[in-house]
Motif scaffolding. Sequence first.
Motif, PDB file in Angstrom:
ATOM      1  N   LEU A 218       1.011  -1.113  -0.173  1.00 40.08           N
ATOM      2  CA  LEU A 218       0.052  -0.010  -0.014  1.00 40.08           C
ATOM      3  C   LEU A 218       0.684   1.178  -0.049  1.00 40.08           C
ATOM      4  CD1 LEU A 218      -2.948  -1.018   2.562  1.00 40.08           C
ATOM      5  CD2 LEU A 218      -2.955  -1.183   0.036  1.00 40.08           C
ATOM      6  N   TRP A 219       0.403   2.180  -0.826  1.00 38.70           N
ATOM      7  CA  TRP A 219       1.245   3.420  -0.782  1.00 38.70           C
ATOM      8  C   TRP A 219      -0.011   4.492  -0.120  1.00 38.70           C
ATOM      9  CZ3 TRP A 219       1.893  -0.230  -4.254  1.00 38.70           C
ATOM     10  CH2 TRP A 219       3.541  -0.679  -4.527  1.00 38.70           C
ATOM     11  N   VAL A 220       0.452   5.129   0.769  1.00 41.16           N
ATOM     12  CA  VAL A 220      -0.541   5.931   1.562  1.00 41.16           C
ATOM     13  C   VAL A 220      -0.075   7.644   1.423  1.00 41.16           C
ATOM     14  CG1 VAL A 220      -1.612   6.914   3.695  1.00 41.16           C
ATOM     15  CG2 VAL A 220      -0.935   4.369   3.358  1.00 41.16           C
ATOM     16  N   TYR A 221      -1.092   8.180   0.511  1.00 43.51           N
ATOM     17  CA  TYR A 221      -0.916   9.523   0.257  1.00 43.51           C
ATOM     18  C   TYR A 221      -1.519  10.654   1.161  1.00 43.51           C
ATOM     19  CZ  TYR A 221       1.430   7.771  -3.846  1.00 43.51           C
ATOM     20  OH  TYR A 221       1.911   6.994  -4.778  1.00 43.51           O
ATOM     21  N   GLU A 222      -1.254  11.792   1.169  1.00 37.97           N
ATOM     22  CA  GLU A 222      -1.841  12.853   2.153  1.00 37.97           C
ATOM     23  C   GLU A 222      -1.526  14.229   1.032  1.00 37.97           C
ATOM     24  OE1 GLU A 222      -2.113  15.310   6.465  1.00 37.97           O
ATOM     25  OE2 GLU A 222      -1.002  13.314   6.007  1.00 37.97           O
ATOM     26  N   ASP A 223      -2.511  14.731   0.504  1.00 33.70           N
ATOM     27  CA  ASP A 223      -2.684  15.910  -0.306  1.00 33.70           C
ATOM     28  C   ASP A 223      -1.613  15.709  -1.428  1.00 33.70           C
ATOM     29  OD1 ASP A 223      -4.589  16.954   1.294  1.00 33.70           O
ATOM     30  OD2 ASP A 223      -2.862  17.817   2.650  1.00 33.70           O
ATOM     31  N   GLN A 224      -1.802  14.487  -1.956  1.00 31.19           N
ATOM     32  CA  GLN A 224      -0.807  14.103  -3.189  1.00 31.19           C
ATOM     33  C   GLN A 224       0.563  13.828  -2.848  1.00 31.19           C
ATOM     34  OE1 GLN A 224      -1.887  16.795  -6.287  1.00 31.19           O
ATOM     35  NE2 GLN A 224      -3.813  15.922  -6.689  1.00 31.19           N
ATOM     36  N   LYS A 225       0.902  13.590  -1.528  1.00 34.39           N
ATOM     37  CA  LYS A 225       2.043  13.510  -1.108  1.00 34.39           C
ATOM     38  C   LYS A 225       2.395  12.225  -0.400  1.00 34.39           C
ATOM     39  CE  LYS A 225       5.925  15.365   1.651  1.00 34.39           C
ATOM     40  NZ  LYS A 225       6.266  16.714   2.747  1.00 34.39           N
ATOM     41  N   LEU A 226       3.266  11.430  -0.799  1.00 37.65           N
ATOM     42  CA  LEU A 226       3.639  10.005  -0.129  1.00 37.65           C
ATOM     43  C   LEU A 226       4.020  10.089   1.074  1.00 37.65           C
ATOM     44  CD1 LEU A 226       3.535   6.921  -0.900  1.00 37.65           C
ATOM     45  CD2 LEU A 226       5.778   7.206  -1.708  1.00 37.65           C
ATOM     46  N   ILE A 227       3.194   9.627   2.121  1.00 37.19           N
ATOM     47  CA  ILE A 227       3.806   9.703   3.505  1.00 37.19           C
ATOM     48  C   ILE A 227       4.205   8.392   3.932  1.00 37.19           C
ATOM     49  CG2 ILE A 227       2.274  11.960   3.876  1.00 37.19           C
ATOM     50  CD1 ILE A 227       0.279  10.038   5.217  1.00 37.19           C
ATOM     51  N   LYS A 228       3.701   7.303   3.336  1.00 37.65           N
ATOM     52  CA  LYS A 228       4.014   5.912   4.135  1.00 37.65           C
ATOM     53  C   LYS A 228       3.943   4.717   2.998  1.00 37.65           C
ATOM     54  CE  LYS A 228       2.534   5.249   8.130  1.00 37.65           C
ATOM     55  NZ  LYS A 228       1.641   4.988   9.240  1.00 37.65           N
ATOM     56  N   LYS A 229       4.755   3.821   2.879  1.00 38.48           N
ATOM     57  CA  LYS A 229       4.701   2.798   2.103  1.00 38.48           C
ATOM     58  C   LYS A 229       4.901   1.551   2.985  1.00 38.48           C
ATOM     59  CE  LYS A 229       8.350   5.133  -0.466  1.00 38.48           C
ATOM     60  NZ  LYS A 229       9.481   4.952  -1.131  1.00 38.48           N
ATOM     61  N   VAL A 230       3.769   0.655   2.885  1.00 36.98           N
ATOM     62  CA  VAL A 230       3.760  -0.520   3.816  1.00 36.98           C
ATOM     63  C   VAL A 230       3.637  -1.867   2.985  1.00 36.98           C
ATOM     64  CG1 VAL A 230       2.643   0.865   5.693  1.00 36.98           C
ATOM     65  CG2 VAL A 230       1.265  -0.182   4.046  1.00 36.98           C
ATOM     66  N   THR A 231       3.977  -2.693   3.480  1.00 38.02           N
ATOM     67  CA  THR A 231       3.659  -4.345   2.964  1.00 38.02           C
ATOM     68  C   THR A 231       2.821  -4.908   3.995  1.00 38.02           C
ATOM     69  OG1 THR A 231       6.051  -4.338   2.104  1.00 38.02           O
ATOM     70  CG2 THR A 231       4.770  -6.479   2.521  1.00 38.02           C
ATOM     71  N   THR A 232       1.744  -5.351   3.455  1.00 41.32           N
ATOM     72  CA  THR A 232       0.849  -5.999   4.217  1.00 41.32           C
ATOM     73  C   THR A 232       0.660  -7.832   3.969  1.00 41.32           C
ATOM     74  OG1 THR A 232      -0.918  -6.401   2.708  1.00 41.32           O
ATOM     75  CG2 THR A 232      -0.741  -4.119   3.778  1.00 41.32           C
TER      76      THR A 232
END
Length: 665
Positions: A369-383
């Motif tokens: 998952l790539w988590v964005y906030e206001d079109q800015k990447l804030i976190k990359k996670v593996t589930t």
Amino acid sequence: MADELTYRGTVTYTDAEGMTKKDLNVQMKHTLHGVKRIPTLLYQSPNASVEELNIQHLEEPGSEAMHDLCNHAKNLLEEIPSRVSTHVAGIVKRVNNLVLNSKDTVRAADMRYAVLVLLQELKQDRETSGELVKLINTLADMQRICYAAAEDRSMINVFRLTNVSFLHYLMIKECLPGEPSSISSRKLWGQYIHSLRDHVPINYRVVAISSIMAENEERQFSLLKRITKSSASYSKPGHIITNILVRTHFQDKAPTSSDKHQQNKISKAGKVISSERTTIPIKLLRKYPREAQTHCERIPDFLLPGYGVYWHIEGEEVVFHDGPNDKPNSDGPKLHHFRATSLKDERKYLQQKWQECLEQRVRVPACKLWVYEDQKLIKKVTTTFLEMDHNSGPDDEITSMEDVCEVEDHIEMEEQSESDSEEDEEVIRVERIDPEPDLDIETGDQEAASQIEAAPRIPLPHQDQSPGTRIRMERSNSAHTPTRTGSVDQQGTTSSPTPCLSEQNNSSDGHRSSVTTPSSAGRENLRGTVTMTPPATPSFSPKDKSRDGLKYKTKLGTALAVVLGDVPIVEQVDKRKAALKAEPHNKFFKKEYDSSVAQVSGQQSKHPHKDRKAFEVWERSFVGEKGRLPSAVDVEHSDVASVQERKIRYAEHLLRSFGVNLQMT
């Protein structure tokens, strides 16, 4: 432009006469600047507001499903033959030739029917890969949902269209890897697939796709063209419009069944579409993690109820509950309508539901998952959501992100290394091996000019090949066919070498049967080169080799009569062939025979093309009636097709025997 400006009073007649075209154009633009036409829906009440007419949410869709489906299917049918084996490519080309090439103008309905016929043929073929069948099946399923009636629109169909379009996109990446070879990358990955994957499913959430198609309206263009070409008077321009209005009025009142017949034909062929639940292999979701997350962002309202409600994992596949027997869940999303919402609001709704999925740690079918906030990447996670041992039931709540997600800052480096280590997939093209021709070859001494080196054998028509669409293949049998030196019959007498005779014995009369076998259709000379003789009529037993009761003295004459009929040139060739057989070393007879062969080959070379055209006409009528390609059994049971097929086989075989090189594609 001068008349328009003077009528409006912008310029005077005197000024207009002295103005150039450029000056008139500039003045016209200045005069019409800012002028707008009344929107079509406001013509009845031009002074009413859009709120009063309840069309404040009315939008123009970002796609045209009819053109997108038609052009995308056209591009696939053009690219697939260069990526599959020769056998499967023959099926695709044959369907394309029978269903589409006979049309002056290929319509969207014709392309829909071609996709359904191709799907049926690929399902029946054993050599076709499952990925290619799934590629065509998903395209046919997208067509079915887009053309479904407005009353058939439901949340399950909305869910299925989104899943099927995503699976179709993955199948394109799997079946057609790398750069396209027959079309451009823009055609394959351009606006058509982008519209079908990204826009059409969202449009279907607020309005039925069939309601916004202009297929029936665009059919009027062909009607207007036909009326104008057939009955309009071009010398009187005013007559053209009047003629169109009058004839179109009566055309609409006249009962017609062409459209209904077309829909019935497509509906009948559409039964081949698989209606099972959509399943996507987990390995594909791991291989394309960004695409998997994008798909989850299009269906967050279906994922929010939890695992097991609208999807679950079964073995190595993710199963979505979008089959015909699945019912909407009470906790699931509700169906929206274009009068109560808009496409812009629908996209905001999906973004909101996706944020709720992330905040509530809802299990989704994605491994990264790539988590964005206001079109800015804030976190990359593996589930671990795609793992079978993931501890989360339908009603279990995930308390923290750390329980199921592990932060990785070096994911991009890993993805880059994985992509670098991936080897390009090699597409293996298997050459077709045609069946042996079912022809009886003439026995006896035929060492005259009719013997030449073996040419490609003529296959019987089967499901992937017809006499009109054969592919020429070069073969060399010298390394595989043993040289026969003779045989011993039941009485112990050694017979002369006759490689075209069968090795079977006749138990009733004790004589060797003269029926030929497919493997004995050629003859080897002293150099080991396989030679071919003209096609033969049904063979006779050794005790009845005389042809006194027949019209033609040689089997060559009988074979020529099958193709050309009873014409004088056939009788001439038959007589000279019989004389040459009686005296094979006579130079005068050989010269006369070669001269007659040159004449008959020139006449005969025209017949295969005409016979193939006639056979293709029968094939097209069979496809239109049955909705599938004809098989060898269908050809055998048809009085027309069997005769044409026999003439084609004999004609091609005789031309090769005469030394004519046939290059057919």
